[in-house]
Write an enzyme that holds these catalytic residues in place. Sequence first.
Site, short mmCIF file in Angstrom:
data_model
loop_
_atom_site.label_atom_id
_atom_site.label_comp_id
_atom_site.label_asym_id
_atom_site.label_seq_id
_atom_site.Cartn_x
_atom_site.Cartn_y
_atom_site.Cartn_z
N CYS A 263 51.47 50.65 38.68
CA CYS A 263 50.87 50.48 38.82
C CYS A 263 50.98 52.18 38.60
O CYS A 263 50.66 52.51 37.68
CB CYS A 263 49.93 49.31 39.93
N HIS B 60 51.97 44.34 39.22
CA HIS B 60 52.81 44.69 40.41
C HIS B 60 53.52 43.66 40.56
O HIS B 60 53.38 41.88 41.01
CB HIS B 60 51.21 44.82 41.09
N GLU C 267 55.54 43.30 43.52
CA GLU C 267 55.56 42.35 44.89
C GLU C 267 54.26 41.84 45.25
O GLU C 267 53.78 40.99 45.45
CB GLU C 267 54.95 44.21 45.78
N ASP D 154 37.95 30.86 55.79
CA ASP D 154 36.53 32.21 56.77
C ASP D 154 37.14 31.88 58.50
O ASP D 154 37.62 31.07 58.91
CB ASP D 154 35.83 30.92 57.20
N ASP E 96 25.60 36.45 49.46
CA ASP E 96 25.04 35.67 50.19
C ASP E 96 23.47 35.62 49.29
O ASP E 96 23.25 35.40 50.85
CB ASP E 96 25.66 35.65 51.59
#
Length: 611
Positions: free
Chosen positions: A125, A248, A250, A299, A463
């Site tokens: 990157c 990436h 990984e 969550d 939200d």
Amino acid sequence: MRGKGCCGARGRTEGRTFPSRATARKEHQGTRRARCRASKGDKGEVWLLDYGAGNVRSIRNAIKYLGYTIRDVESPKDLGRAEVEKLVFPGVGAFGSAMGELNRRGYVEALREYIKSDRPFFGICIGMQVLYEGSEESDGVEGLGVLKGVVKKFDSAPGKPVPHIGWNTITVEKEKSLFIPKEDYQDARLYFVHSYHGVEAQPNFVNPTASSSSCDDQDWLLAQGKYYDDRFVAAVSNGSNVFATQFHPEKSGAVGLSLMDNFLSAGESQAARGQSLASATGDESGDLSLAKRVIACLDVRSNDNGDLVVTKGDQYDVREAKGEGGEGDGDVRNLGKPVELATKYFTWGADEVTFLNITGFRDFPLGDLPMLEVLKQTSEKVFVPLTVGGGIREFTDSEGKFYSSLDVASEYFQSGADKISIGSEAVHAAEDYFGGGKQLSGSTSIEQISEKYGKQAVVISIDPRRVYVKDPADCAPLKAVKTEILGPGGEEYCWWQCTVKGGREGRQIGAYEVALAVEALGAGEILLNCIDRDGTGDGFDLELVDLISSAVNIPVIASSGAGSSQHFIDVFRATNASAALAAGIFHREEVEIREIKAHMVESGIPTRSQD
């Protein structure tokens, strides 16, 4: 960051005919896990140059997973030591920040000399971008100058969000050791997350040690990518030992591990022997453009016994009903353990995993040791991007010590997060932005973190809930739209009020306004929730998602309301959403990710297929 494996044979390459994806996948899948296990063991030492970038833990875990030990470069003198046989240079962040750290620590000239000597090098990157002379991201900052030219920013346009985030295909230009066998990687889907890109790969010096047969001194281009009309450099090599990728590995699942194995083994990898770790999957929809992402969300909070659990609410209420009549507050709904569920969703094919710490450790975010441990353990098993949110803010502890938002975010990055999500603090930052005449202060969490780690590392979680009005003038200057879902009094217009504190407090600012503000402040992505739809299973709020994804030029993740595979198809067809996220339907195993992706493929939506 990208899911699990993703690549494969695409019909015909160099005159040879390869099996279809379905056939190839069956051939590979039966033995891939055994080969991954067989690859473990002490295969040698890999040196890692950790200059203080973002999530370096992931590359450490990938290298260890492949059976190598890691040794950290401690000073520029180390790069001149003969025992440094393999050097990995990961990079997450902004070009100027990366070069600033390299200069401050005295690594610039040592790195140039190491690369010029044609010793094994793998840049990732920003680790590839710093090979150029400079970048539009940081005017006046000099790169290593190994490659000619300046790294350019993607052109932004309606429907083309920047940063370029997600699983995109590559075209392999040369069959060098990184991409052997070539057919396993042609049109492979790999995980990209960047706003700037290389245009060409012309060297600034002739490699004095490589033979002419192994090194094309006029072109280091190894693989290309395409994002809308922009072609960009996806991988470079000097033809022998020096490699770098924009993606990436990984975070690119099995195919990424295979690429790392090719580099680390110096041509003796399983792939080079015709035993690829990568499954021959990529995109059965036939669309090679950037895939729409399916994200699993967890969550996480402590229950009443102090155990960290995955929960799910209905309109943000996470407690079970209590009592015979269902009244009162029962126990926190427990749907599983965070690391176990994250690992399961990775094996299911999730393109990303998001942890939302809904307790947020409001008084002491850096005391959130259980959540930090969850990230560390998850990053050892899950090789796709990890996002974490909750408690990313500045604070002063009980002893009077001040911690900035950047301090808190850095701890999460070091523990395994690839991106951090900011919620309530972003709403307050947006209010200040408009209240201050749309001026950037440089002091917000968004600005500080994006300056250090790059805008692609900052996700804003919004939200909102619907507020109905009879006339748009009733909520001016906030943005109202005409809605097909009429209000309780027959109202034909609505706006979406932003909330803070986990939905407990409404603010006099809309989701539309917050989205515009956080983009201006430097956010790289928006996680768009909807309190009205949360836990309903009625589908995403398409009007809300369309409003926000059409208003900004950064990726938008649709969230809240998913109840079936069709809901994912609906949001991708009706809006510019780059990704869609679900939680409860995965936790309860009502719908599996592979089922959603199969439906997406059937619908012709670009999709990263299951490993």
